[in-house]
Design a protein around this motif. Structure first.
Motif, PDB file in Angstrom:
ATOM      1  N   ASP A   1     -16.164  19.675 -18.061  1.00  0.00           N
ATOM      2  CA  ASP A   1     -14.814  19.116 -18.148  1.00  0.00           C
ATOM      3  C   ASP A   1     -14.841  17.663 -17.658  1.00  0.00           C
ATOM      4  OD1 ASP A   1     -12.155  18.429 -17.920  1.00  0.00           O
ATOM      5  OD2 ASP A   1     -11.564  20.195 -16.762  1.00  0.00           O
TER       6      ASP A   1
ATOM      7  N   GLY B   1     -20.348  18.533 -14.600  1.00  0.00           N
ATOM      8  CA  GLY B   1     -19.421  19.500 -15.187  1.00  0.00           C
ATOM      9  C   GLY B   1     -19.137  19.223 -16.653  1.00  0.00           C
TER      10      GLY B   1
ATOM     11  N   VAL C   1     -13.320  17.107 -14.286  1.00  0.00           N
ATOM     12  CA  VAL C   1     -14.130  17.552 -13.156  1.00  0.00           C
ATOM     13  C   VAL C   1     -15.203  16.517 -12.838  1.00  0.00           C
ATOM     14  CG1 VAL C   1     -15.730  19.335 -12.365  1.00  0.00           C
ATOM     15  CG2 VAL C   1     -13.638  19.989 -13.573  1.00  0.00           C
TER      16      VAL C   1
ATOM     17  N   THR D   1      -5.310  23.097 -15.271  1.00  0.00           N
ATOM     18  CA  THR D   1      -5.610  21.968 -16.150  1.00  0.00           C
ATOM     19  C   THR D   1      -4.349  21.361 -16.748  1.00  0.00           C
ATOM     20  OG1 THR D   1      -5.929  23.480 -18.023  1.00  0.00           O
ATOM     21  CG2 THR D   1      -7.884  22.893 -16.732  1.00  0.00           C
TER      22      THR D   1
ATOM     23  N   PHE E   1     -20.106  18.068  -8.676  1.00  0.00           N
ATOM     24  CA  PHE E   1     -19.423  18.349  -9.936  1.00  0.00           C
ATOM     25  C   PHE E   1     -19.712  17.301 -11.008  1.00  0.00           C
ATOM     26  CE2 PHE E   1     -16.550  20.289  -6.696  1.00  0.00           C
ATOM     27  CZ  PHE E   1     -16.699  21.609  -7.105  1.00  0.00           C
TER      28      PHE E   1
ATOM     29  N   LEU F   1      -9.621  22.757  -9.800  1.00  0.00           N
ATOM     30  CA  LEU F   1     -10.627  23.325 -10.689  1.00  0.00           C
ATOM     31  C   LEU F   1     -10.038  24.355 -11.644  1.00  0.00           C
ATOM     32  CD1 LEU F   1     -13.560  23.755  -8.143  1.00  0.00           C
ATOM     33  CD2 LEU F   1     -13.277  21.967  -9.869  1.00  0.00           C
TER      34      LEU F   1
END
Length: 500
Positions: A420, A418, A423, A394, A415, A391
């Motif tokens: 991202d 999320g 994610v 990156t 998740f 998490l």
């Protein structure tokens, strides 16, 4: 063509069957029918990009097509013992792929060494141009034993891989007196090369005037005469700053060099004097101060007095297995783990032999790099740390941590919303993801998330069926383990293949 080019040129039916070839729930009969398919794209996916059950491996090893056997020879998911069955393949093409490091399409499945007996067989029987990448497939144990191995060819390869100084006096003497003339010749050549590298006059004589690899090597590792050093100061200062034979007075000059890259290289020299350490500790360049701050001669108090800054970057990678398996100086590792300096703690964190108390300590370290390196490299990294690493980090090796045996999967569906995309993709590792969530993620704006969702076993059957006709996701839907076996046979029949 490469397997990637083969896949890119495949038609819709071929792509569906190639996806089916990757389906972990496909029965042996389906896999054998796919192996008999004329499409190279289907056979490439089946033989190169997944683990295979024993009966299918038997059929692949006996397959009449050399390209098919070649796909399996470079399969990173296959058990090395299975790949080793191709060691005596009659085709040059197949042998060449077996002797190469297999690379996974997702760059996550780390290659495993071939069995030692197989590596020895390759060294003894393969063409020399097959051996250039073999080192990556050699186990650490065999690497350490090569110069004393019963096979002369293995001993010769061991000599070619090692510097003369890395061999013990007893091993050197044994190799120079080896009963095999080829081993003696290789050992003598290694010894002479080393002696010539330690002779300043010989280095001067061998030093090319133009910039090339040979000149770089000699300036980095050769014994340098004063006139060679004087000439290199103006053009190759960084190289002689690295060289262990550079005299102390020249090191002092280099510590005041105008180029901060040269000063940074000087800062890591083990023979750096106190005066130079004091000067570099207050160097105007932050990179130089950082390089000096981890010098082994410094005390913790001296490190703390240096104004350095450790940046977060994406280089917290999975360390090579053969490097991690070497048992380190545990006293040194402990000192590093307890240091206030993040870079020293990072060096400790990548050691797979780190004791349990230090694993627990570094798992809660304040530095992201320490935590990620521990999670990537230690077999006992705790689950909470592994999830936190993913998490928070990156960088380019982010997904590696999800393949750790301790990585938690239950509850990851939380998740799915999320921001991202990585994610949201993480959420798809949850085996109990709600069906409606998996369905929604097949429409995600990110293509990787859509592809992973199309393969999720909780995806509703009607959505799987619809995706089989989707030009983008059909091959992923065909790989879904929830696909009914009857539908698998229908896909084979639709492609013109006979069904039972």
């Amino acid at each position: 063509m490469t397997p990637e080019q083969i896949s890119a040129s495949a038609g819709p039916d071929e792509r569906r069957l190639a996806g089916l070839a990757l389906n972990p729930a496909a029965p042996v009969d389906v896999l054998l029918r796919l192996l008999a398919n004329e499409s190279a794209a289907v056979r490439a996916a089946l033989c190169r990009d997944r683990a295979l059950p024993g009966p299918v491996v038997d059929a692949v090893v006996a397959h009449p097509d050399k390209w098919t056997r070649g796909f399996f020879a470079e399969n990173p998911y296959a058990d090395p013992e299975q790949r080793a069955r191709l060691v005596d393949d009659p085709e040059y093409h197949v042998r060449g792929r077996l002797a190469r490091e297999p690379r996974a399409a997702d760059d996550v499945c780390a290659p495993r060494p071939l069995p030692d007996r197989t590596v020895v067989r390759i060294i003894e029987t393969y063409e020399s141009d097959h051996l250039w990448e073999l080192n990556r497939l050699v186990s650490p144990g065999l690497q350490r034993a090569m110069t004393t191995h019963p096979s002369p060819k293995v001993r010769r390869m061991g000599i070619s891989r090692l510097s003369w100084t890395s061999l013990t006096p007893n091993i050197r003497a044994a190799l120079l007196a080896d009963p095999d003339p080829g081993v003696r010749k290789a050992a003598e050549a290694n010894r002479r090369s080393h002696e010539r590298l330690r002779d300043p006059d010989a280095v001067r004589e061998d030093l090319p005037a133009h910039h090339c690899h040979a000149r770089t090597h000699l300036l980095l590792y050769g014994a340098l005469a004063p006139d060679v050093v004087a000439e290199a100061l103006s053009q190759n200062a960084w190289l002689i700053a690295f060289n262990d034979s550079t005299p102390p007075e020249t090191v002092a000059q280099l510590a005041a060099h105008t180029d901060p890259k040269v000063r940074a290289q000087v800062a890591v020299r083990s023979d750096l004097g106190p005066a130079e350490r004091r000067a570099l500790a207050v160097d105007p360049d932050p990179g130089v101060r950082l390089a000096l701050s981890v010098h082994p001669a410094l005390t913790e108090a001296e490190r703390a007095a240096i104004d350095y800054e450790v940046e977060q970057d994406d280089s917290y990678c999975l360390w090579p297995v053969h490097d991690r398996e070497l048992v380190p100086d545990l006293e040194l590792v402990r000192a590093r783990a307890l240091s206030a300096h993040p870079l020293l703690r990072r060096r400790a964190a990548r050691e797979m032999h780190l004791p349990a108390d230090l694993v627990a300590l570094l798992a809660d370290d304040s530095d992201l790099g320490v935590r990620v390196l521990l999670g990537q490299n230690h077999p006992d990294a705790p689950a909470a740390l592994l999830l936190r690493c993913f998490l928070e980090h990156t960088g380019r090796d982010r997904w590696h941590v999800t393949r750790h045996a301790n990585f938690p999967r239950a509850g990851l569906a939380r998740f799915a919303g999320g921001e991202d995309p990585a994610v949201r993709r993480l959420a798809l590792l949850d085996p109990e993801m709600p069906a409606e969530t998996a369905d929604r993620l097949t429409r995600d704006p990110d293509p990787q998330v859509r592809e992973d969702a199309a393969r999720h076993p909780r995806l509703p059957q009607d959505r799987i069926a619809a995706l089989l006709d989707d030009p983008e996701l059909a091959h992923r839907a065909a790989a879904n383990p929830a696909l009914p076996v009857a539908t698998m046979y229908e896909l084979i029949a639709a492609a013109g293949e006979p069904v039972p």
